[in-house]
Motif scaffolding. Structure first.
Motif, PDB file in Angstrom:
ATOM      1  N   HIS A 217      38.500   6.370 -11.196  1.00  0.00           N
ATOM      2  CA  HIS A 217      37.304   7.008 -10.647  1.00  0.00           C
ATOM      3  C   HIS A 217      37.092   6.503  -9.229  1.00  0.00           C
ATOM      4  CE1 HIS A 217      32.610   7.494 -10.791  1.00  0.00           C
ATOM      5  NE2 HIS A 217      33.170   8.403 -10.028  1.00  0.00           N
ATOM      6  N   VAL A 218      37.265   7.406  -8.275  1.00  0.00           N
ATOM      7  CA  VAL A 218      36.980   7.090  -6.880  1.00  0.00           C
ATOM      8  C   VAL A 218      35.559   7.565  -6.610  1.00  0.00           C
ATOM      9  CG1 VAL A 218      37.640   7.472  -4.480  1.00  0.00           C
ATOM     10  CG2 VAL A 218      39.412   7.368  -6.268  1.00  0.00           C
ATOM     11  N   ALA A 219      34.629   6.614  -6.575  1.00  0.00           N
ATOM     12  CA  ALA A 219      33.209   6.950  -6.419  1.00  0.00           C
ATOM     13  C   ALA A 219      32.839   6.767  -4.950  1.00  0.00           C
ATOM     14  CB  ALA A 219      32.354   6.066  -7.316  1.00  0.00           C
ATOM     15  N   VAL A 220      32.793   7.867  -4.230  1.00  0.00           N
ATOM     16  CA  VAL A 220      32.477   7.807  -2.806  1.00  0.00           C
ATOM     17  C   VAL A 220      30.956   7.764  -2.656  1.00  0.00           C
ATOM     18  CG1 VAL A 220      32.713   8.953  -0.582  1.00  0.00           C
ATOM     19  CG2 VAL A 220      34.581   9.082  -2.263  1.00  0.00           C
ATOM     20  N   GLU A 221      30.455   6.602  -2.257  1.00  0.00           N
ATOM     21  CA  GLU A 221      29.010   6.406  -2.056  1.00  0.00           C
ATOM     22  C   GLU A 221      28.198   7.012  -3.198  1.00  0.00           C
ATOM     23  OE1 GLU A 221      27.854   7.319   1.981  1.00  0.00           O
ATOM     24  OE2 GLU A 221      29.042   5.627   2.692  1.00  0.00           O
ATOM     25  N   PRO A 222      28.367   6.449  -4.394  1.00  0.00           N
ATOM     26  CA  PRO A 222      27.713   7.046  -5.568  1.00  0.00           C
ATOM     27  C   PRO A 222      26.198   6.922  -5.499  1.00  0.00           C
ATOM     28  CG  PRO A 222      28.648   4.913  -6.133  1.00  0.00           C
ATOM     29  CD  PRO A 222      29.138   5.248  -4.747  1.00  0.00           C
ATOM     30  N   ASN A 223      25.544   7.892  -6.110  1.00  0.00           N
ATOM     31  CA  ASN A 223      24.096   7.872  -6.296  1.00  0.00           C
ATOM     32  C   ASN A 223      23.650   6.478  -6.710  1.00  0.00           C
ATOM     33  OD1 ASN A 223      21.698   8.330  -8.374  1.00  0.00           O
ATOM     34  ND2 ASN A 223      21.685  10.054  -6.959  1.00  0.00           N
ATOM     35  N   GLY A 224      22.645   5.949  -6.038  1.00  0.00           N
ATOM     36  CA  GLY A 224      22.195   4.604  -6.331  1.00  0.00           C
ATOM     37  C   GLY A 224      21.017   4.238  -5.457  1.00  0.00           C
ATOM     38  N   PRO A 225      20.615   2.978  -5.432  1.00  0.00           N
ATOM     39  CA  PRO A 225      21.189   1.839  -6.146  1.00  0.00           C
ATOM     40  C   PRO A 225      20.831   1.880  -7.636  1.00  0.00           C
ATOM     41  CG  PRO A 225      19.176   1.178  -5.049  1.00  0.00           C
ATOM     42  CD  PRO A 225      19.436   2.607  -4.654  1.00  0.00           C
ATOM     43  N   PRO A 226      21.338   0.919  -8.420  1.00  0.00           N
ATOM     44  CA  PRO A 226      21.021   0.902  -9.845  1.00  0.00           C
ATOM     45  C   PRO A 226      19.515   0.898 -10.109  1.00  0.00           C
ATOM     46  CG  PRO A 226      22.859  -0.549  -9.424  1.00  0.00           C
ATOM     47  CD  PRO A 226      22.365  -0.080  -8.083  1.00  0.00           C
ATOM     48  N   PHE A 227      19.132   1.664 -11.077  1.00  0.00           N
ATOM     49  CA  PHE A 227      17.777   1.730 -11.650  1.00  0.00           C
ATOM     50  C   PHE A 227      16.751   2.464 -10.790  1.00  0.00           C
ATOM     51  CE2 PHE A 227      19.476  -2.053 -13.958  1.00  0.00           C
ATOM     52  CZ  PHE A 227      19.412  -1.510 -15.228  1.00  0.00           C
ATOM     53  N   PHE A 228      16.584   2.079  -9.512  1.00  0.00           N
ATOM     54  CA  PHE A 228      15.478   2.644  -8.733  1.00  0.00           C
ATOM     55  C   PHE A 228      15.973   3.401  -7.505  1.00  0.00           C
ATOM     56  CE2 PHE A 228      13.657  -1.023 -10.957  1.00  0.00           C
ATOM     57  CZ  PHE A 228      12.618  -0.393 -11.633  1.00  0.00           C
ATOM     58  N   ASP A 229      15.197   4.403  -7.097  1.00  0.00           N
ATOM     59  CA  ASP A 229      15.449   5.039  -5.808  1.00  0.00           C
ATOM     60  C   ASP A 229      14.730   4.255  -4.721  1.00  0.00           C
ATOM     61  OD1 ASP A 229      17.105   7.091  -6.610  1.00  0.00           O
ATOM     62  OD2 ASP A 229      15.459   8.494  -6.974  1.00  0.00           O
ATOM     63  N   VAL A 230      15.293   4.313  -3.523  1.00  0.00           N
ATOM     64  CA  VAL A 230      14.608   3.685  -2.394  1.00  0.00           C
ATOM     65  C   VAL A 230      14.341   4.731  -1.321  1.00  0.00           C
ATOM     66  CG1 VAL A 230      15.588   1.396  -2.791  1.00  0.00           C
ATOM     67  CG2 VAL A 230      16.788   2.993  -1.287  1.00  0.00           C
ATOM     68  N   ARG A 231      13.241   4.536  -0.625  1.00  0.00           N
ATOM     69  CA  ARG A 231      12.913   5.383   0.520  1.00  0.00           C
ATOM     70  C   ARG A 231      13.218   4.589   1.782  1.00  0.00           C
ATOM     71  NH1 ARG A 231       9.111   7.036   4.145  1.00  0.00           N
ATOM     72  NH2 ARG A 231       7.802   5.193   3.874  1.00  0.00           N
ATOM     73  N   LEU A 232      13.910   5.228   2.715  1.00  0.00           N
ATOM     74  CA  LEU A 232      14.287   4.550   3.956  1.00  0.00           C
ATOM     75  C   LEU A 232      13.253   4.856   5.025  1.00  0.00           C
ATOM     76  CD1 LEU A 232      18.048   5.518   3.722  1.00  0.00           C
ATOM     77  CD2 LEU A 232      17.080   3.246   3.316  1.00  0.00           C
ATOM     78  N   ARG A 233      12.839   3.815   5.764  1.00  0.00           N
ATOM     79  CA  ARG A 233      11.777   4.024   6.749  1.00  0.00           C
ATOM     80  C   ARG A 233      12.052   3.320   8.072  1.00  0.00           C
ATOM     81  NH1 ARG A 233       7.514   0.284   3.259  1.00  0.00           N
ATOM     82  NH2 ARG A 233       8.695  -1.635   3.487  1.00  0.00           N
ATOM     83  N   GLY A 234      13.219   2.666   8.184  1.00  0.00           N
ATOM     84  CA  GLY A 234      13.574   2.009   9.438  1.00  0.00           C
ATOM     85  C   GLY A 234      12.862   0.679   9.623  1.00  0.00           C
ATOM     86  N   GLY A 235      13.160   0.017  10.730  1.00  0.00           N
ATOM     87  CA  GLY A 235      12.505  -1.248  11.037  1.00  0.00           C
ATOM     88  C   GLY A 235      13.068  -2.406  10.228  1.00  0.00           C
ATOM     89  N   LYS A 236      12.349  -3.535  10.282  1.00  0.00           N
ATOM     90  CA  LYS A 236      12.825  -4.749   9.631  1.00  0.00           C
ATOM     91  C   LYS A 236      12.822  -4.599   8.109  1.00  0.00           C
ATOM     92  CE  LYS A 236      12.100  -9.791   9.825  1.00  0.00           C
ATOM     93  NZ  LYS A 236      12.031  -9.961   8.373  1.00  0.00           N
ATOM     94  N   ASP A 237      11.708  -4.124   7.566  1.00  0.00           N
ATOM     95  CA  ASP A 237      11.654  -3.814   6.129  1.00  0.00           C
ATOM     96  C   ASP A 237      12.008  -2.348   5.966  1.00  0.00           C
ATOM     97  OD1 ASP A 237      10.830  -6.386   5.417  1.00  0.00           O
ATOM     98  OD2 ASP A 237       8.743  -5.892   5.919  1.00  0.00           O
ATOM     99  N   PHE A 238      13.312  -2.085   6.023  1.00  0.00           N
ATOM    100  CA  PHE A 238      13.752  -0.695   6.215  1.00  0.00           C
ATOM    101  C   PHE A 238      13.674   0.167   4.967  1.00  0.00           C
ATOM    102  CE2 PHE A 238      17.923  -0.714   4.159  1.00  0.00           C
ATOM    103  CZ  PHE A 238      18.205  -2.067   4.055  1.00  0.00           C
ATOM    104  N   TYR A 239      13.325  -0.443   3.823  1.00  0.00           N
ATOM    105  CA  TYR A 239      13.309   0.363   2.592  1.00  0.00           C
ATOM    106  C   TYR A 239      12.159  -0.048   1.694  1.00  0.00           C
ATOM    107  CZ  TYR A 239      15.046  -3.662  -0.018  1.00  0.00           C
ATOM    108  OH  TYR A 239      15.171  -4.884  -0.609  1.00  0.00           O
ATOM    109  N   GLU A 240      11.798   0.871   0.812  1.00  0.00           N
ATOM    110  CA  GLU A 240      10.837   0.537  -0.239  1.00  0.00           C
ATOM    111  C   GLU A 240      11.228   1.296  -1.496  1.00  0.00           C
ATOM    112  OE1 GLU A 240       7.011   1.829   1.085  1.00  0.00           O
ATOM    113  OE2 GLU A 240       7.624   3.918   1.298  1.00  0.00           O
TER     114      GLU A 240
END
Lengths: 370, 370
Positions: A217-240
């Motif tokens: 199984h070649v998983a090219v950038e698989p759906n993730g990360p495990p368990f939770f989705d993250v929202r990207l917002r940039g900056g130092k704390d770039f995700y939530e």
């Protein structure tokens, strides 16, 4: 709005050397819907093979969210695609349109509502992240054909033309596509799965259900990360963390996997978040807490997680690798930058160095455990 | 319901000799829909060409209602399709998915509601008419692979799997597909149109708009008869006019054509019904009454109306031929039975003698007026 140029991808250069082409449908069943008998669950499978197949296993390419098999047929600037590259290396290739989309046919009455991406959403994360800077690796993006992929960039316009509505129900999507892919493997026999993004979900579930048929199984950038989705917002704390509760109840899928000891329900899996990211510019992974359960079927399937240098998944893919390793599946990790392939985003099969990326995948397949 | 076999069409035999494949999108424009910028009007175009193109004009294949370009890629019993046959004869071939379907992407928010066929509807008119006997020629049907095409016939199950929802709005369909096909011709240059069923509508409109680019129009059982739809019911009086008012305001299209003298509105066209059918087993045609207007642009485009022996269109196609002849366009009429090709239904590109039917079309193209 400016019209999308109709001549972004020329026919002739997209061709490349001749190959043999065919198609079939798998997985459908008849069902009565309102006053009509219709088909439900069928999946379109397009095939290409070289005049002489020299590789032991065919490759099944499974596209991600909002896409169709068109992703693999050519690049939006008119070059041959991954299908062609794999065929030239001696592979028989099968390319699907996910159930419910493209030539597999929509069916909102049965499958539920559809959703779609805006130009903005794709620009931010897939094709022009260097302009939006929502994650630490965004500025490294250099590989979209003709510069940042925004409206008016000819390759972006062609790419955006290829987007289709996708099933809004993520669980429903897995429940529809997994059985169709299993039907495909049961029909064609042992094969290598190449999944992209969302399709990683299907790749894990199908590997779990058919560990003897998924040779790798070649998983090219698989759906993730495990368990939770993250929202990207940039900056130092770039995700939530985004959404309520677990996005993927079983870590890397929404559908049950074969855990040992077995789980009766998703709540049997204990989730804990790492105290720190494993490296700078990464997220803090969610992994299993004690007692850690293993994934014995997935442990039997050689797998590699392929990650680009400048993708919105660059910060999260290692968590999927860690989750699988923790469960005894120990996938390889192929970081394109470490292989000298710099500046790619998530849609690496469409980018300027698409052939070189394909060759990196093919190299792993050639060397994988037998 | 019995599940549809997933192995009806095998990959290998559907292949045939190698050809060169590519794709692109034409005709899209960006539009704001709700809170998102999306693309509207784009059309997927798949191309195949031989290593050496020997024919002067490429062929553009346009599928009919409920279908996609898959119709031309192979037969549901796993043989190579019309695309392959034309490529073997030296043609570059372009195959579209109509705007709003398949890999062109659905868009109900913009395009309006979708409709779909039941198994019964397709059995009655397309694949197993000999069992339903709703028109005089139905019993002559012999060419569906494996006998009458009903649920459980492996080729029917594969064919039915390939059906997709189509736009319920017939006028809307013409207004969407015509410009996309015109954009395709403006991009690739002069070409031969091969249209099937519903796509005949587009073929006439595109010929009218681009008489210098449509080198010929092969209209395989075009949507008809002129002006009105008919409902088939079997027996001695096997048909009746259906619907309120004209189905095709301009005779063979819902969109305006270039008439001479010009028409300001559809009501300028006088409609009269013939007192008797032109032959046994035919309908009484609706044609123009006096003053008969001509179609000067269509008169410049060589065209042929291709009719199978045992199709639900066998009884009506001559009316389309007569309507065009009356307007000075004088299309040829190619009746497959007279060419020795017996027992075909409407989906002749999928039937047992599909290659022979393709050869009949190719023969006409080779001999057509220059």
């Amino acid at each position: 709005m400016a019209p999308a140029p109709s001549s972004a991808a020329e026919d002739a250069p997209a061709g490349g050397p001749p190959t043999v082409a065919g198609y079939f449908y798998v997985g459908g069943r008849y069902e009565r819907v309102a006053d009509k008998t219709v088909m439900v669950g069928q999946m379109f499978v397009q095939s290409r093979r070289p005049a002489a197949v020299t590789q032991p296993w065919p490759v099944v390419m499974v596209h991600g969210i909002s896409q169709t098999g068109v992703n693999f047929l050519g690049t939006p600037d008119g070059r041959p695609g991954w299908a062609q590259r794999f065929v030239e290396k001696g592979f028989a290739v099968y390319i699907v349109d996910q159930v419910g989309r493209g030539r597999s046919g929509t069916n909102p009455e049965v499958y539920g509502p559809y959703a779609r991406f805006s130009t903005r959403a794709l620009e931010e994360t897939y094709t022009a992240q260097e302009l939006y800077d929502l994650f630490p690796q965004a500025k490294l993006h250099t590989q979209w054909p003709g510069g940042p992929g925004v409206q008016g960039n000819a390759a972006f316009d062609q790419f955006f033309a290829s987007q289709v509505p996708y099933l809004a129900g993520a669980q429903q999507t897995e429940e529809l596509v997994d059985p169709a892919l299993i039907a495909l493997l049961d029909k064609i026999g042992p094969a290598v799965l190449v999944t992209h993004g969302q399709a990683g979900l299907f790749g894990w579930a199908v590997s779990d259900a058919r560990p003897d048929l998924v040779k790798a199984h070649v998983a090219v950038e698989p759906n993730g990360p495990p368990f939770f989705d993250v929202r990207l917002r940039g900056g130092k704390d770039f995700y939530e963390k985004s959404g309520d509760g677990r996005a993927r109840a079983y870590g890397i899928t929404r559908v049950p996997l074969t855990f040992d000891p077995p789980v009766k329900s998703p709540e049997d899996l204990v989730v804990m978040q790492a105290k720190a990211p494993a490296a700078e510019g990464r997220i803090r992974c969610w992994l299993q807490g004690e007692p850690v359960r293993s994934l014995p079927n997935l442990a039997r399937v050689p797998a590699v997680i392929v990650t680009a240098e400048a993708s919105f998944r660059t910060a999260v893919d290692d968590c999927t690798t860690a989750f699988l390793a923790q469960a005894g599946a120990r996938p390889d990790s192929l970081k394109l930058a470490e292989a000298g392939l710099r500046g790619n985003g998530h849609m690496m099969m469409l980018e300027k160095n698409s052939d070189a990326v394909a060759d990196a995948l093919i190299g792993w397949i050639a060397a994988r455990p037998r």
